[in-house]
Design a protein around this motif. Structure first.
Motif, PDB file in Angstrom:
ATOM      1  N   LEU A 140     -74.898 -86.032 -30.016  1.00 35.06           N
ATOM      2  CA  LEU A 140     -73.501 -86.123 -30.462  1.00 35.06           C
ATOM      3  C   LEU A 140     -73.353 -85.648 -31.904  1.00 35.06           C
ATOM      4  N   THR A 141     -74.297 -85.971 -32.744  1.00 31.76           N
ATOM      5  CA  THR A 141     -74.228 -85.510 -34.133  1.00 31.76           C
ATOM      6  C   THR A 141     -74.331 -84.003 -34.204  1.00 31.76           C
ATOM      7  N   ARG A 142     -75.223 -83.432 -33.412  1.00 32.52           N
ATOM      8  CA  ARG A 142     -75.304 -81.979 -33.335  1.00 32.52           C
ATOM      9  C   ARG A 142     -73.989 -81.386 -32.852  1.00 32.52           C
ATOM     10  N   LEU A 143     -73.389 -82.049 -31.896  1.00 32.42           N
ATOM     11  CA  LEU A 143     -72.113 -81.579 -31.352  1.00 32.42           C
ATOM     12  C   LEU A 143     -71.042 -81.541 -32.430  1.00 32.42           C
ATOM     13  N   GLN A 144     -70.948 -82.607 -33.212  1.00 30.80           N
ATOM     14  CA  GLN A 144     -69.963 -82.651 -34.292  1.00 30.80           C
ATOM     15  C   GLN A 144     -70.237 -81.564 -35.331  1.00 30.80           C
ATOM     16  N   THR A 145     -71.504 -81.420 -35.708  1.00 28.34           N
ATOM     17  CA  THR A 145     -71.857 -80.417 -36.701  1.00 28.34           C
ATOM     18  C   THR A 145     -71.523 -79.022 -36.208  1.00 28.34           C
ATOM     19  N   ALA A 146     -71.875 -78.740 -34.965  1.00 33.36           N
ATOM     20  CA  ALA A 146     -71.601 -77.425 -34.404  1.00 33.36           C
ATOM     21  C   ALA A 146     -70.107 -77.167 -34.302  1.00 33.36           C
ATOM     22  N   ALA A 147     -69.326 -78.200 -33.996  1.00 32.01           N
ATOM     23  CA  ALA A 147     -67.877 -78.034 -33.918  1.00 32.01           C
ATOM     24  C   ALA A 147     -67.308 -77.611 -35.269  1.00 32.01           C
ATOM     25  N   SER A 148     -67.768 -78.261 -36.325  1.00 32.25           N
ATOM     26  CA  SER A 148     -67.286 -77.921 -37.664  1.00 32.25           C
ATOM     27  C   SER A 148     -67.672 -76.502 -38.048  1.00 32.25           C
ATOM     28  N   ILE A 149     -68.913 -76.116 -37.764  1.00 36.72           N
ATOM     29  CA  ILE A 149     -69.377 -74.771 -38.110  1.00 36.72           C
ATOM     30  C   ILE A 149     -68.613 -73.719 -37.310  1.00 36.72           C
ATOM     31  N   THR A 150     -68.410 -73.977 -36.034  1.00 37.57           N
ATOM     32  CA  THR A 150     -67.693 -73.021 -35.194  1.00 37.57           C
ATOM     33  C   THR A 150     -66.274 -72.809 -35.693  1.00 37.57           C
ATOM     34  N   ASN A 151     -65.647 -73.901 -36.069  1.00 36.32           N
ATOM     35  CA  ASN A 151     -64.279 -73.805 -36.568  1.00 36.32           C
ATOM     36  C   ASN A 151     -64.205 -72.930 -37.820  1.00 36.32           C
ATOM     37  N   VAL A 152     -65.132 -73.153 -38.769  1.00 35.49           N
ATOM     38  CA  VAL A 152     -65.151 -72.368 -40.000  1.00 35.49           C
ATOM     39  C   VAL A 152     -65.495 -70.914 -39.702  1.00 35.49           C
ATOM     40  N   PHE A 154     -64.781 -69.162 -37.071  1.00 32.09           N
ATOM     41  CA  PHE A 154     -63.599 -68.466 -36.555  1.00 32.09           C
ATOM     42  C   PHE A 154     -62.540 -68.283 -37.646  1.00 32.09           C
ATOM     43  N   GLN A 155     -62.458 -69.210 -38.570  1.00 31.00           N
ATOM     44  CA  GLN A 155     -61.539 -69.023 -39.684  1.00 31.00           C
ATOM     45  C   GLN A 155     -61.941 -67.795 -40.503  1.00 31.00           C
ATOM     46  N   LEU A 156     -63.251 -67.641 -40.740  1.00 32.18           N
ATOM     47  CA  LEU A 156     -63.725 -66.470 -41.472  1.00 32.18           C
ATOM     48  C   LEU A 156     -63.508 -65.198 -40.655  1.00 32.18           C
ATOM     49  N   ALA A 157     -63.667 -65.298 -39.340  1.00 34.05           N
ATOM     50  CA  ALA A 157     -63.406 -64.138 -38.487  1.00 34.05           C
ATOM     51  C   ALA A 157     -61.951 -63.692 -38.616  1.00 34.05           C
ATOM     52  N   LEU A 158     -61.035 -64.658 -38.606  1.00 31.82           N
ATOM     53  CA  LEU A 158     -59.628 -64.325 -38.765  1.00 31.82           C
ATOM     54  C   LEU A 158     -59.357 -63.702 -40.133  1.00 31.82           C
ATOM     55  N   ALA A 159     -59.943 -64.282 -41.183  1.00 34.20           N
ATOM     56  CA  ALA A 159     -59.734 -63.755 -42.532  1.00 34.20           C
ATOM     57  C   ALA A 159     -60.279 -62.340 -42.657  1.00 34.20           C
ATOM     58  N   GLN A 160     -61.437 -62.076 -42.042  1.00 34.13           N
ATOM     59  CA  GLN A 160     -61.990 -60.724 -42.086  1.00 34.13           C
ATOM     60  C   GLN A 160     -61.100 -59.730 -41.350  1.00 34.13           C
ATOM     61  N   GLU A 161     -60.577 -60.137 -40.194  1.00 33.49           N
ATOM     62  CA  GLU A 161     -59.667 -59.261 -39.442  1.00 33.49           C
ATOM     63  C   GLU A 161     -58.425 -58.949 -40.266  1.00 33.49           C
ATOM     64  N   GLN A 162     -57.872 -59.961 -40.907  1.00 32.87           N
ATOM     65  CA  GLN A 162     -56.670 -59.744 -41.713  1.00 32.87           C
ATOM     66  C   GLN A 162     -56.953 -58.834 -42.906  1.00 32.87           C
ATOM     67  N   THR A 163     -58.098 -59.064 -43.560  1.00 35.27           N
ATOM     68  CA  THR A 163     -58.452 -58.221 -44.707  1.00 35.27           C
ATOM     69  C   THR A 163     -58.618 -56.764 -44.289  1.00 35.27           C
ATOM     70  N   THR A 164     -59.318 -56.551 -43.173  1.00 37.22           N
ATOM     71  CA  THR A 164     -59.507 -55.181 -42.688  1.00 37.22           C
ATOM     72  C   THR A 164     -58.181 -54.511 -42.370  1.00 37.22           C
ATOM     73  N   ARG A 219     -65.445 -67.959 -46.653  1.00 42.77           N
ATOM     74  CA  ARG A 219     -66.859 -67.626 -46.821  1.00 42.77           C
ATOM     75  C   ARG A 219     -67.588 -68.759 -47.533  1.00 42.77           C
ATOM     76  N   ARG A 220     -66.970 -69.307 -48.568  1.00 46.93           N
ATOM     77  CA  ARG A 220     -67.606 -70.443 -49.268  1.00 46.93           C
ATOM     78  C   ARG A 220     -67.746 -71.646 -48.343  1.00 46.93           C
ATOM     79  N   ALA A 221     -66.722 -71.871 -47.505  1.00 48.58           N
ATOM     80  CA  ALA A 221     -66.801 -72.997 -46.561  1.00 48.58           C
ATOM     81  C   ALA A 221     -67.960 -72.821 -45.584  1.00 48.58           C
ATOM     82  N   LEU A 222     -68.140 -71.596 -45.084  1.00 49.66           N
ATOM     83  CA  LEU A 222     -69.255 -71.344 -44.163  1.00 49.66           C
ATOM     84  C   LEU A 222     -70.589 -71.465 -44.888  1.00 49.66           C
ATOM     85  N   ASN A 223     -70.657 -70.984 -46.139  1.00 50.52           N
ATOM     86  CA  ASN A 223     -71.899 -71.122 -46.906  1.00 50.52           C
ATOM     87  C   ASN A 223     -72.304 -72.583 -47.055  1.00 50.52           C
ATOM     88  N   LEU A 224     -71.321 -73.445 -47.298  1.00 54.05           N
ATOM     89  CA  LEU A 224     -71.616 -74.877 -47.421  1.00 54.05           C
ATOM     90  C   LEU A 224     -72.129 -75.437 -46.102  1.00 54.05           C
TER      91      LEU A 224
END
Length: 436
Positions: A140-152, A154-164, A219-224
């Protein structure tokens, strides 16, 4: 008892309020080259390096040690006993005696073992069940951690698409503005066309600056999340078009959820733990029989070598009356067992409703992405025709600006819609306890 971990993960502004995302992978994969990460690699690294996962593993290890200790308490124990007791007397009349003598000397190696002890057996079983629950808690802890990372991610994916997108738009608007100025100086276009194309360039550069700031933030959020330096130049890769719809029905997804969802497994294990704790309290009513084997000295007076010898004994103890203490403890354990069972039924209902909701969200996201893609393609076609008309002198810059703004908004909507499909699909996998 283990505290349940919240099943619903909080997502940010990218997705609709009802769509949350999470996946978990169990082993660390090789990192992507440089600072470019696929979703799978990012999740696996985050699960491996985050402290909350390490903490859950340590707690599980502690539970395993306690289970071993509880099991060892049912085995024979070897101990050393040594001492000397003196009795006081007044006029040769003892004030206190030990073993009916003025001096008692004890020096023995003793082996004690429980012969009949139902409570020790129940405690050992409860410890084993708690250790098993701790292992599920790791998942369950892995699940929570992975959920947070996945969310960030995709946020970076969206930001990269918008920047491009804004980079391309700003590049084209820069060339457009230069051509418009040349045409104006040649007398082919009016001054308003120059001003309008300059406004398009200014807007594109402004939006590009905002997109870059958002990309840096994500990007900083994903780095963390990945345990990297805050200023590391991290990018994501591997973003694909929307995944196909699962070839299973809602009832099949529900069956998969019941079979493999860690939350349900933990709820079932908590029932087992609560049942074992009730058995521990009920075992307090039963008699306890202990055996003892000792070798050494236990005599009066000064010990001699010839005093060495064996001792064998049996001890029986049984509670008779405790002013209702044991009855209250059994009643409390029984009530706790009933509460845990009710919690599981409530969780089943909650998860069934959640699966139904997420299934609907995924299907709606697919439909929305299909329409958004068509709208974006049509808007792009209109934009291209408007550009050709503008360069041919048949359309003014105001019409071009309107067509460009419509196309950009349609393309941004299309990007978000595609990402929502992927997020919703991964939420379904999370619901059923499967790896995406």
């Amino acid at each position: 008892m283990f505290r349940k971990t919240s099943y619903f993960f909080v997502c940010r502004h990218l997705v609709m309020p009802s769509t949350c995302v999470g996946i978990f992978l169990l082993f660390l994969a090789p990192a992507a080259r440089g600072s470019s990460w696929t979703l799978s690699q990012a999740v696996q690294r985050g699960v491996a390096v985050q402290a909350q996962v390490a903490a859950s593993k340590e707690r599980a290890s502690a539970s395993q040690d306690l289970a071993k200790a509880a099991q060892a308490s049912r085995l024979p124990q070897l101990s050393l006993r040594a001492g000397s007791i003196w009795s006081a007397s007044r006029e040769n009349q003892p004030l206190f005696v030990s073993a009916n003598g003025r001096q008692e000397t004890i020096g023995q190696l003793a082996i004690t073992a429980p012969v009949i002890d139902a409570q020790l057996q129940a405690l050992a079983q409860a410890a084993r069940d708690s250790a098993a629950a701790a292992q599920i808690q790791i998942a369950l802890t892995r699940l929570q951690t992975a959920a947070s990372i996945t969310n960030v991610w995709f946020q970076l994916a969206l930001a990269q698409e918008q920047t491009t997108l804004w980079q391309r738009t700003a590049g084209y608007d820069k060339r457009l503005f230069a051509r418009t100025q040349e045409a104006f100086h040649a007398g082919a276009l009016a001054r308003i066309d120059v001003v309008q194309t300059e406004l398009l360039l200014t807007q594109a550069r402004s939006q590009l600056a905002l997109a870059k700031v958002q990309q840096q933030t994500e990007r900083r959020a994903l780095n963390l999340q990945l345990g990297l330096g805050v200023n590391a130049n991290t990018t994501i890769r591997g973003n694909r078009p929307p995944s196909p719809a699962p070839s299973v029905s809602l009832s099949q997804l529900w069956q998969q959820m019941q079979a493999s969802q860690p939350l349900l497994r933990l709820a079932e294990k908590e029932i087992v733990v609560a049942r074992a704790e009730k058995a521990v309290q009920k075992a307090a009513y039963l008699p306890v029989l202990n055996a003892q084997l000792a070798y050494g000295i236990d005599n009066n007076g000064i010990p001699h070598r010839r005093d060495l010898g064996w001792q064998v004994g049996l001890g029986l103890s049984m509670p008779l009356f405790g002013f209702g203490r044991r009855q209250a403890q059994v009643a409390a354990a029984d009530a706790n067992l009933g509460a845990v069972r009710a919690d599981r039924e409530a969780l089943l209902l909650q998860m069934h409703a959640r699966l139904n909701q997420d299934w609907g969200v995924y299907r709606r996201a697919q439909e929305n992405a299909r329409h958004a893609g068509k709208i974006a393609n049509d808007a792009e076609a209109v934009y291209r025709m408007t550009r050709k008309g503008f360069h041919a002198g048949a359309i003014n810059a105001l019409n071009l600006a309107q067509a460009q703004n419509t196309w950009i908004q349609a393309r941004l909507t299309d990007v978000q819609a595609r990402l929502r499909v992927e997020l919703a699909f991964k939420q379904l996998l999370l619901d059923t306890g499967q790896l995406p």
